[in-house]
Motif scaffolding. Structure first.
Motif, PDB file in Angstrom:
ATOM      1  N   PRO A 185       0.821  -1.224   0.000  1.00  0.00           N
ATOM      2  CA  PRO A 185       0.000   0.000   0.000  1.00  0.00           C
ATOM      3  C   PRO A 185       0.853   1.271   0.000  1.00  0.00           C
ATOM      4  CG  PRO A 185      -0.900  -1.590   1.539  1.00  0.00           C
ATOM      5  CD  PRO A 185       0.445  -2.118   1.124  1.00  0.00           C
ATOM      6  N   LYS A 186       1.967   1.242   0.724  1.00  0.00           N
ATOM      7  CA  LYS A 186       2.877   2.389   0.747  1.00  0.00           C
ATOM      8  C   LYS A 186       3.497   2.609  -0.629  1.00  0.00           C
ATOM      9  CE  LYS A 186       7.135   4.084   2.922  1.00  0.00           C
ATOM     10  NZ  LYS A 186       8.246   3.754   3.853  1.00  0.00           N
ATOM     11  N   VAL A 187       3.872   1.524  -1.289  1.00  0.00           N
ATOM     12  CA  VAL A 187       4.442   1.618  -2.636  1.00  0.00           C
ATOM     13  C   VAL A 187       3.432   2.249  -3.588  1.00  0.00           C
ATOM     14  CG1 VAL A 187       5.249   0.264  -4.616  1.00  0.00           C
ATOM     15  CG2 VAL A 187       6.022  -0.307  -2.307  1.00  0.00           C
ATOM     16  N   CYS A 188       2.183   1.825  -3.499  1.00  0.00           N
ATOM     17  CA  CYS A 188       1.131   2.384  -4.360  1.00  0.00           C
ATOM     18  C   CYS A 188       1.012   3.891  -4.169  1.00  0.00           C
ATOM     19  CB  CYS A 188      -0.206   1.716  -4.051  1.00  0.00           C
ATOM     20  SG  CYS A 188      -0.308  -0.023  -4.531  1.00  0.00           S
ATOM     21  N   ARG A 189       1.026   4.329  -2.920  1.00  0.00           N
ATOM     22  CA  ARG A 189       0.905   5.768  -2.647  1.00  0.00           C
ATOM     23  C   ARG A 189       2.130   6.530  -3.149  1.00  0.00           C
ATOM     24  NH1 ARG A 189      -1.135   3.583   2.245  1.00  0.00           N
ATOM     25  NH2 ARG A 189       0.857   3.953   3.298  1.00  0.00           N
ATOM     26  N   GLU A 190       3.310   5.934  -3.012  1.00  0.00           N
ATOM     27  CA  GLU A 190       4.530   6.591  -3.487  1.00  0.00           C
ATOM     28  C   GLU A 190       4.492   6.783  -5.005  1.00  0.00           C
ATOM     29  OE1 GLU A 190       7.986   4.500  -2.190  1.00  0.00           O
ATOM     30  OE2 GLU A 190       7.644   4.903  -0.067  1.00  0.00           O
ATOM     31  N   VAL A 191       4.050   5.757  -5.713  1.00  0.00           N
ATOM     32  CA  VAL A 191       3.983   5.856  -7.175  1.00  0.00           C
ATOM     33  C   VAL A 191       2.947   6.901  -7.583  1.00  0.00           C
ATOM     34  CG1 VAL A 191       3.438   4.616  -9.301  1.00  0.00           C
ATOM     35  CG2 VAL A 191       4.800   3.497  -7.521  1.00  0.00           C
ATOM     36  N   GLU A 192       1.806   6.909  -6.910  1.00  0.00           N
ATOM     37  CA  GLU A 192       0.789   7.926  -7.208  1.00  0.00           C
ATOM     38  C   GLU A 192       1.346   9.333  -6.990  1.00  0.00           C
ATOM     39  OE1 GLU A 192      -3.669   9.411  -5.798  1.00  0.00           O
ATOM     40  OE2 GLU A 192      -2.609   7.884  -4.629  1.00  0.00           O
ATOM     41  N   GLU A 193       2.087   9.528  -5.906  1.00  0.00           N
ATOM     42  CA  GLU A 193       2.663  10.841  -5.616  1.00  0.00           C
ATOM     43  C   GLU A 193       3.665  11.253  -6.694  1.00  0.00           C
ATOM     44  OE1 GLU A 193       4.946  13.224  -1.975  1.00  0.00           O
ATOM     45  OE2 GLU A 193       4.634  11.061  -1.850  1.00  0.00           O
ATOM     46  N   ILE A 194       4.485  10.304  -7.142  1.00  0.00           N
ATOM     47  CA  ILE A 194       5.443  10.600  -8.214  1.00  0.00           C
ATOM     48  C   ILE A 194       4.707  11.091  -9.456  1.00  0.00           C
ATOM     49  CG2 ILE A 194       7.036   9.537  -9.871  1.00  0.00           C
ATOM     50  CD1 ILE A 194       7.928   7.677  -7.540  1.00  0.00           C
ATOM     51  N   ILE A 195       3.664  10.384  -9.833  1.00  0.00           N
ATOM     52  CA  ILE A 195       2.925  10.736 -11.050  1.00  0.00           C
ATOM     53  C   ILE A 195       2.264  12.098 -10.913  1.00  0.00           C
ATOM     54  CG2 ILE A 195       0.936  10.102 -12.484  1.00  0.00           C
ATOM     55  CD1 ILE A 195       1.683   7.152 -11.922  1.00  0.00           C
ATOM     56  N   ARG A 196       1.619  12.343  -9.785  1.00  0.00           N
ATOM     57  CA  ARG A 196       0.955  13.640  -9.591  1.00  0.00           C
ATOM     58  C   ARG A 196       1.970  14.786  -9.605  1.00  0.00           C
ATOM     59  NH1 ARG A 196      -4.353  13.344  -8.607  1.00  0.00           N
ATOM     60  NH2 ARG A 196      -5.268  11.452  -7.703  1.00  0.00           N
ATOM     61  N   ASN A 197       3.105  14.588  -8.962  1.00  0.00           N
ATOM     62  CA  ASN A 197       4.128  15.639  -8.931  1.00  0.00           C
ATOM     63  C   ASN A 197       4.687  15.920 -10.322  1.00  0.00           C
ATOM     64  OD1 ASN A 197       3.862  15.941  -6.175  1.00  0.00           O
ATOM     65  ND2 ASN A 197       5.639  14.685  -5.661  1.00  0.00           N
ATOM     66  N   GLU A 198       4.919  14.868 -11.090  1.00  0.00           N
ATOM     67  CA  GLU A 198       5.460  15.054 -12.439  1.00  0.00           C
ATOM     68  C   GLU A 198       4.457  15.746 -13.355  1.00  0.00           C
ATOM     69  OE1 GLU A 198       8.556  14.400 -13.742  1.00  0.00           O
ATOM     70  OE2 GLU A 198       9.096  14.146 -11.637  1.00  0.00           O
ATOM     71  N   MET A 199       3.185  15.429 -13.205  1.00  0.00           N
ATOM     72  CA  MET A 199       2.168  16.106 -14.012  1.00  0.00           C
ATOM     73  C   MET A 199       2.013  17.563 -13.584  1.00  0.00           C
ATOM     74  SD  MET A 199       1.100  14.169 -16.424  1.00  0.00           S
ATOM     75  CE  MET A 199      -0.297  15.159 -16.991  1.00  0.00           C
ATOM     76  N   ALA A 200       2.106  17.827 -12.283  1.00  0.00           N
ATOM     77  CA  ALA A 200       1.987  19.200 -11.788  1.00  0.00           C
ATOM     78  C   ALA A 200       3.133  20.064 -12.294  1.00  0.00           C
ATOM     79  CB  ALA A 200       1.952  19.209 -10.260  1.00  0.00           C
ATOM     80  N   ALA A 201       4.289  19.454 -12.517  1.00  0.00           N
ATOM     81  CA  ALA A 201       5.445  20.208 -13.001  1.00  0.00           C
ATOM     82  C   ALA A 201       5.232  20.734 -14.408  1.00  0.00           C
ATOM     83  CB  ALA A 201       6.693  19.329 -12.961  1.00  0.00           C
ATOM     84  N   GLU A 202       4.249  20.178 -15.130  1.00  0.00           N
ATOM     85  CA  GLU A 202       3.947  20.644 -16.478  1.00  0.00           C
ATOM     86  C   GLU A 202       3.205  21.975 -16.474  1.00  0.00           C
ATOM     87  OE1 GLU A 202       5.860  18.632 -18.657  1.00  0.00           O
ATOM     88  OE2 GLU A 202       4.096  18.776 -19.931  1.00  0.00           O
ATOM     89  N   LYS A 203       2.587  22.297 -15.335  1.00  0.00           N
ATOM     90  CA  LYS A 203       1.730  23.473 -15.293  1.00  0.00           C
ATOM     91  C   LYS A 203       2.535  24.727 -14.969  1.00  0.00           C
ATOM     92  CE  LYS A 203      -2.100  20.625 -13.647  1.00  0.00           C
ATOM     93  NZ  LYS A 203      -3.050  20.379 -12.543  1.00  0.00           N
ATOM     94  N   PRO A 204       2.145  25.900 -15.504  1.00  0.00           N
ATOM     95  CA  PRO A 204       2.844  27.142 -15.185  1.00  0.00           C
ATOM     96  C   PRO A 204       2.556  27.558 -13.755  1.00  0.00           C
ATOM     97  CG  PRO A 204       0.881  27.602 -16.468  1.00  0.00           C
ATOM     98  CD  PRO A 204       1.020  26.108 -16.432  1.00  0.00           C
ATOM     99  N   PRO A 205       3.435  28.363 -13.115  1.00  0.00           N
ATOM    100  CA  PRO A 205       3.197  28.818 -11.746  1.00  0.00           C
ATOM    101  C   PRO A 205       1.876  29.563 -11.630  1.00  0.00           C
ATOM    102  CG  PRO A 205       5.449  29.309 -12.446  1.00  0.00           C
ATOM    103  CD  PRO A 205       4.709  28.845 -13.657  1.00  0.00           C
ATOM    104  N   MET A 206       1.262  29.476 -10.450  1.00  0.00           N
ATOM    105  CA  MET A 206       0.007  30.173 -10.208  1.00  0.00           C
ATOM    106  C   MET A 206       0.194  31.669 -10.431  1.00  0.00           C
ATOM    107  SD  MET A 206      -2.374  28.036  -9.450  1.00  0.00           S
ATOM    108  CE  MET A 206      -3.594  29.024  -8.584  1.00  0.00           C
ATOM    109  N   GLY A 207      -0.760  32.286 -11.077  1.00  0.00           N
ATOM    110  CA  GLY A 207      -0.706  33.725 -11.294  1.00  0.00           C
ATOM    111  C   GLY A 207      -0.087  34.114 -12.613  1.00  0.00           C
ATOM    112  N   GLU A 208       0.598  33.179 -13.282  1.00  0.00           N
ATOM    113  CA  GLU A 208       1.202  33.485 -14.568  1.00  0.00           C
ATOM    114  C   GLU A 208       0.299  32.953 -15.679  1.00  0.00           C
ATOM    115  OE1 GLU A 208       5.834  33.019 -13.129  1.00  0.00           O
ATOM    116  OE2 GLU A 208       5.248  32.558 -15.183  1.00  0.00           O
ATOM    117  N   VAL A 209      -0.345  33.857 -16.366  1.00  0.00           N
ATOM    118  CA  VAL A 209      -1.243  33.490 -17.450  1.00  0.00           C
ATOM    119  C   VAL A 209      -0.729  34.127 -18.722  1.00  0.00           C
ATOM    120  CG1 VAL A 209      -3.594  33.563 -18.312  1.00  0.00           C
ATOM    121  CG2 VAL A 209      -3.183  33.379 -15.855  1.00  0.00           C
ATOM    122  N   TYR A 210      -0.605  33.324 -19.762  1.00  0.00           N
ATOM    123  CA  TYR A 210      -0.066  33.828 -21.022  1.00  0.00           C
ATOM    124  C   TYR A 210      -1.103  33.672 -22.116  1.00  0.00           C
ATOM    125  CZ  TYR A 210       4.303  33.467 -18.472  1.00  0.00           C
ATOM    126  OH  TYR A 210       5.289  33.595 -17.538  1.00  0.00           O
TER     127      TYR A 210
END
Length: 210
Positions: A185-210
């Motif tokens: 169960p811990k491994v599952c949560r770790e993998v989920e966290e990795i995926i969410r963090n990597e996808m979040a890194a694709e997004k621009p910082p809050m407040g920056e709209v182009y």
């Protein structure tokens, strides 16, 4: 940054490859991710092996003949393919994955070690995240495998050789997660966290709209 560039970056999804030796818990992790990452795409595999009890075509695998598999290889339809246990073919169809990535989605795929480099070469390393799941030792892995079913000694020796080869490859992956006994169960949560963090890194910082 221009609006066009922002749109292209925003629409570029990522492919998360889950790999590791047999018995490491990959299947359990994938099942967990299906339940908890409902926005993700889980493309089906093609395989030439026989369906197991309760398996149905189109749920996890497309079951096809070796002749059909080879025809699709010749037609260039696979993102990657490999011959694995018992001389069965496994492969990932290209078009469904490319369509999902081009619309900015997270795509999660269990894959054999042999396919990682070819996928990276085709898609580019920035779009491919390889997550390696492993047991702490061969003895631990062997015990897990034998709990599932009895296996001939020759097959067990083959899996040990595969384990050693895969462990040697693991440093080439972006993340390595060790599956300790009783901690899946811990491994599952770790993998989920990795995926969410990597996808979040694709997004621009809050407040920056182009």
């Amino acid at each position: 940054m221009s609006r066009t560039c922002y749109t292209e970056c925003r629409m570029s999804g990522k492919l998360f490859l889950i790999l590791g030796p047999s018995g490491s818990g990959k299947g359990t992790v994938i099942s967990y991710l299906r339940r908890n990452l409902t926005e993700a795409v889980f493309p089906l595999s093609c395989t030439t092996r026989e369906p197991r009890p309760r398996e149905r075509d189109g749920e996890v695998y497309h079951f096809i003949s070796k002749g059909e598999f080879r025809r699709r290889i010749d037609a260039g339809e696979f993102l990657e393919w490999a011959i694995v246990h018992n001389d069965n073919y496994y492969g990932t169809l290209k078009d469904p994955i490319m369509a999902s990535l081009d619309t900015g989605k997270m795509v999660i795929r269990e894959v054999d070690m042999q396919g990682v480099e070819s996928i990276r070469e085709l898609l580019g390393p920035e779009r491919v995240i390889a997550i390696f799941i492993t047991a702490p030792s061969w003895e631990t892995l062997k015990e897990r495998i034998l709990k599932r079913s009895s296996i001939p000694d020759a097959e067990l020796a083959h899996r040990k050789a595969s384990f050693e080869k895969e462990m040697a490859y693991s440093p080439q992956c972006d993340f390595v997660v060790t599956s300790l006994e009783g901690e899946i169960p811990k491994v599952c949560r770790e993998v989920e966290e990795i995926i969410r963090n990597e996808m979040a890194a694709e997004k621009p910082p809050m407040g920056e709209v182009y």
